[in-house]
Design an enzyme around this catalytic site. Structure first.
Site, mmCIF file in Angstrom:
data_model
loop_
_atom_site.group_PDB
_atom_site.id
_atom_site.type_symbol
_atom_site.label_atom_id
_atom_site.label_comp_id
_atom_site.label_asym_id
_atom_site.label_seq_id
_atom_site.Cartn_x
_atom_site.Cartn_y
_atom_site.Cartn_z
ATOM 1 N N ASP A 262 10.552 5.775 -9.897
ATOM 2 C CA ASP A 262 10.222 6.482 -11.137
ATOM 3 C C ASP A 262 11.046 7.752 -11.301
ATOM 4 O OD1 ASP A 262 8.365 4.576 -11.861
ATOM 5 O OD2 ASP A 262 6.661 5.651 -10.990
ATOM 6 N N LYS B 125 -0.712 -4.386 -3.361
ATOM 7 C CA LYS B 125 -2.042 -3.875 -3.007
ATOM 8 C C LYS B 125 -2.137 -2.424 -3.455
ATOM 9 C CE LYS B 125 -5.484 -3.201 0.580
ATOM 10 N NZ LYS B 125 -5.821 -1.840 0.095
ATOM 11 N N SER C 270 0.822 -1.213 0.000
ATOM 12 C CA SER C 270 0.000 0.000 0.000
ATOM 13 C C SER C 270 0.857 1.266 0.000
ATOM 14 C CB SER C 270 -0.955 -0.048 1.196
ATOM 15 O OG SER C 270 -1.973 0.899 1.074
#
Length: 682
Positions: free
Chosen positions: A476, A490, A465
């Site tokens: 990224d 998740k 999460s």
């Protein structure tokens, strides 16, 4: 007999007149839940992320889930029962839409009858069965749930139960129990199971029924009846005084899903995810077998006043499954400060120089919202605490930083967003897409950063999460190296909605990285993978039933600070070379390889006493030899028992992450020198 029950008997071919009288009382739906059902359908169809239509397709899935919830090990129903009940496959959608849920109770009442028949029979014949067990025979019990099938007849079911009972008796025998004690334990088990089955009420059945509908949509949507809703709220507030573990039912077992960071079980270090709890004992009292017991009843037994001790009998997930072991845990309240960020320094020597690499372990993303709303400027939060620790580590002269998110199951989305901002100037951190396709980006608006140096993030399969949001964003941006294991996957958002009786937890949105990739199902894949004891096929979102899929939306605009992939061809071989020489990694890789190699063997359990003893002795010897080989290579004293083995992967991973960061620094320094030389030459 009521009219609907009579229709069921006539339609399916079950006879009534010749049925014996049983102690259980047939359950019937309550009119109080008719409107609740209609309300639940309206919420599911109107606000669930997939905008489902509760139709025949959902009904067929729900029917299978309902049977699986009642009889997960296929121990009580016969194939003839299933064939007869199959006429209800396409009735579940109609039942919940109309509020007439009689179909669920008709199936449940047959289940009750089969349970009472079986357990009463076992209780009556237990002594004779125990006396007849021959532990010298070469026979085995299949533990692979994928092989479970409904017995074609009672004789076939009798044989399955005989083997299961023999295994339970043999396990107790190997644990040192006398024949009398074995008989008492097993008799008590059947009586307790019958007692708890009889304690099931109409609301319990209704909850199972509704959750078969929600399970057909995704693994995280669920209905909590009033009692379960209260338990859920207690767990969410972390005011529970217990061992600090999240539990769920799997087959007839209570399984550990995860440990709450800072809780007693986590601190004890003997309980792990996927361990099965088979017994619970209070201080000074006998062990109570909890196999087949309702989850909320098991949770109630494990809970208790702080300072008291509970003893758990478990079947370890990392073992052979041949024997169980007992662990004692002192109950305490899980406090916010116990989950706070913590720091340490790993020192790495290269040549004549020693380098300090800071490590910040973050167990969860937390914030004291009450104190914040009250205007307390000193309120605790993961971001504030991490920032403070970074400042302290910088004063101590660190050259790089590791953010350890292993076993961090998530927490506050706001904190995940702000904590990412400690390492990047202002920019987007995550995108959220709702059921209508609307995309909302969240980001850090503060241009200040707390740390701009070399950074690594440690993850494993239990990082979930909010942890995945942070790891994904820093990956990224090219801001950090992601090291360790693939995260949980998740990437969905749930919201709680009140209904007339209870609560509905419903999946309403999905997380996406700034690159456009969702963290759902796939999670975050590390740049450099470390050995892991977690099997991604058995642990993680992808191992659950009907998870929402991985997909991609448009990426957002964001800068890339370092071209990390260009460094992997250099970093990866060095990492592999170190692991090949490191005694800790050698031992860990050997342990993982042995488990994977023997995984299929562990799915079959020998019922021969000498074989079981031999397997246990050989397994313990290999563990002890492996540990002592590791200790010898490190110049440590040998140990005499596997009970003296302590987990080492935590420090090992931090040390290797520090080594990789030093390689990263060296590569960049070399590149800068070459660039400077080239500029001088020009």
């Amino acid at each position: 007999m009521n009219y609907k029950r009579l229709l069921f008997c006539l339609f399916t071919g079950f006879t009534v007149a010749t049925s014996p009288a049983f102690a259980f009382q047939e359950l019937q739906p309550s009119d109080d839940y008719i409107q609740v059902s209609k309300e639940i359908v309206e919420i599911l169809e109107g606000t669930h992320y997939n905008k489902p239509s509760i139709n025949d397709q959902i009904s067929e899935l729900a029917f299978e889930d309902y049977l699986d919830a009642l009889d997960p090990t296929k121990s009580f129903f016969l194939q003839n029962d299933i064939n007869a009940l199959s006429v209800y496959k396409k009735r579940f959608d109609d039942a919940i839409k109309s509020g007439d849920t009689q179909v669920a109770y008709t199936i449940y009442n047959l289940y009750l009858k089969r349970v009472e028949e079986r357990l009463t029979d076992l209780e009556n014949n237990l002594s004779a069965m125990l006396e007849g067990f021959d532990y010298t025979l070469d026979e085995s019990l299949d533990l692979d749930s994928e092989h479970y099938t409904w017995a074609k007849n009672k004789q076939e079911q009798d044989e399955t139960w005989r083997k299961r009972l023999k295994n339970r008796a043999l396990t107790l025998k190997l644990n040192g129990e006398t024949p009398e004690a074995i008989s008492e334990v097993l008799t008590s088990r059947f009586k307790n199971q019958l007692k708890r089955i009889h304690q099931t009420d109409a609301v319990d059945v209704y909850q199972i029924f509704v959750n078969s509908i929600t399970a057909a949509l995704d693994p995280h949507s669920s209905y909590f009846a009033p009692r379960a809703s209260e338990t859920f709220n207690i767990n969410m507030s972390l005011s529970l005084e217990g061992i600090g573990a999240v539990l769920q039912m799997e087959d007839d077992y209570t399984k550990v899903v995860r440990l709450i960071p800072g809780g007693p079980a986590s601190a004890k270090g003997e309980l792990s995810p996927n361990d099965k709890i088979v017994g619970v004992a209070q201080e000074g009292k006998e062990m109570i077998n909890v196999v087949g017991m309702r989850l909320d009843d098991v949770v109630d037994m494990i809970r208790g006043e702080r300072g008291t001790t509970v003893t758990l009998e478990i079947i370890p997930s990392k073992g052979t499954g041949q024997t169980s072991k007992r662990i004692k845990i002192v109950r305490e309240k899980v406090k916010l400060e116990d989950q706070s960020a913590k720091k340490e320094i790993v020192e790495v020597t290269r040549g004549d120089d020693t380098y300090k690499v800071g490590v910040i372990e973050l167990p969860t993303f937390y914030s004291d919202f009450a104190a914040q709303q009250a205007g307390d400027k000193n309120y605790k939060s993961s971001t504030k605490d991490t920032k403070k620790l970074i400042e302290e580590l910088r004063k101590e002269g660190i050259v790089a930083l590791i953010l350890d998110l292993r076993n961090n199951g998530g927490g506050s989305l706001q904190e995940a967003n702000s904590l990412t901002g400690l390492f990047i100037p202002s920019g987007p951190t995550v995108q959220i897409q709702d059921q209508n396709g609307r995309i909302t980006p969240l980001g850090d608006r503060d241009p200040k950063i707390a740390y701009s140096g070399p950074l690594a993030v440690l993850t494993n399969r239990m990082s979930a999460s909010a942890s995945e949001i942070v790891a994904g964003a820093l990956q990224d941006y090219g801001r950090a190296l992601i090291l360790g294991g693939q995260t949980f996957g998740k990437g969905t958002v749930q919201a709680l909605q009140e209904v007339d009786k209870g609560q509905l937890k419903i999946t309403q949105a999905k997380f996406y990285r700034v690159s456009g990739e969702t963290t759902q199902h796939k999670g975050v894949v590390p740049d450099i993978i470390f050995p892991s004891v977690f099997d991604t096929e058995k642990v993680g979102e992808s191992s659950l039933d009907r998870p929402l899929p991985w997909d991609k939306i448009h990426e957002t605009r964001y800068p890339i600070y370092w071209d990390m992939p260009s460094l992997f061809p250099i970093l990866e071989p060095r990492h592999q070379a170190r692991m090949a020489k490191d005694p800790d990694f050698i031992a860990l890789n050997d342990q993982i390889a042995e488990f994977r190699e023997n995984e299929d063997k562990y799915k079959t359990l020998s019922l021969n006493e000498n074989t079981r003893i031999q397997i246990n002795e050989e397994t313990e010897k290999r563990e002890l030899d492996r540990e002592n080989a590791r200790r010898a290579a490190l110049g440590l004293e040998a140990i005499e028992s596997v009970d003296d083995i302590e987990p080492t992967d935590k420090l090992v991973y931090s040390k290797e992450a520090a080594e990789i960061l030093l390689d990263f620094i060296a590569i960049n320094q070399l590149a800068e020198r070459e660039k400077a030389q080239q500029e001088q030459a020009n």
